[in-house]
Design a protein around this motif. Sequence first.
Motif, short mmCIF file in Angstrom:
data_model
loop_
_atom_site.label_atom_id
_atom_site.label_comp_id
_atom_site.label_asym_id
_atom_site.label_seq_id
_atom_site.Cartn_x
_atom_site.Cartn_y
_atom_site.Cartn_z
N PRO A 176 33.34 2.47 11.09
CA PRO A 176 34.14 3.01 9.99
C PRO A 176 34.78 1.90 9.18
O PRO A 176 35.03 0.80 9.67
CB PRO A 176 35.23 3.81 10.72
N THR A 179 40.03 4.65 7.60
CA THR A 179 39.91 6.06 7.96
C THR A 179 41.30 6.56 8.31
O THR A 179 42.02 5.92 9.09
CB THR A 179 38.97 6.21 9.18
N HIS A 203 40.68 6.58 1.81
CA HIS A 203 40.39 6.56 3.24
C HIS A 203 39.37 7.66 3.56
O HIS A 203 39.36 8.73 2.93
CB HIS A 203 41.66 6.84 4.05
N ALA A 204 38.52 7.39 4.53
CA ALA A 204 37.65 8.46 5.04
C ALA A 204 38.49 9.44 5.85
O ALA A 204 39.57 9.11 6.34
CB ALA A 204 36.57 7.85 5.93
#
Length: 237
Positions: A176, A179, A203-204
């Motif tokens: 990632p 996140t 952000h994811a």
Amino acid sequence: MSDFAGKNILVLGGSRGIGKAIVQRFAAGGGQVAFTYAGSAEAAAALAAETGAEAIRTDSADRDAVIATVAGRGALDVLVVNAGVAMIGDPLTFDPDAVDRMIDINVRGPYHAAVEAARHMTGPGRIIVIGSVNGDRMPFAGGAAYALTKSAVQGMVRGLARDFGDRGITVNAIQPGPTDSDMNPADGPMAAAMHGFMAIKRHAHASEVAELTAFVAGPHGAMITGSFQTIDGGFGA
Ligand code: NDP
């Protein structure tokens, strides 16, 4: 959704954040899911009640406890090692013991867990470690120790993929970028700086990382091994 029906799945570090989303995804897919936690007993109990997954207290810094927990699950179909900590800051101020504990959790734990899981797998298993795009790219000061742990994951994944490939066991890292989680809140003080490195400047969601993890863990992932699947909004591009 029943893509993991009957599958024996263990997620190390599943009580919060990305690990929690991974537990939720596998449980929604019908898997028989267990997950570990270290400090967040209440969150772990709530997640267990929500999903039907089994919560097991295991400190990922304790090598023998990690090995015992993995062995205790028998013939796993899927192991995900998500447990991780991040020390970001001036290395001159870090407590060396804390740095070594991070290395224990982020490197030694995943290695011994992966080997122990492979010892017991009887079918075409899946071993997945949650690494980081910082294994590839460390574009700001203060992340050397964390980045070294995530680069170490890459070497482990490459090597173990070759050790276990003949048995149909795949070994991969999910990497990632920023996140949203307690570790890296989307509204945290470093968020704007991180977005500056990204092509998609947000952000994811943990669920997005979980969905990629499920793909690699699922039947369509059989030829993905020794690889790093990066989901970072272009942070490393
Ligand atoms: P969080 O801090 O939000 O959650 C960490 C999870 O790991 C918790 O469930 C925690 O359990 C568990 N954990 C931590 N230490 C231990 C330990 N010693 N033993 C067992 N479990 C432990 O982090 P994220 O969800 O953000 O991160 C998850 C993974 O993703 C980590 O490996 C991280 O390095 C990686 N990552 C995260 C990114 C991000 O931007 N969020 C970016 C790139 C990679 P408990 O609270 O019970 O101790």
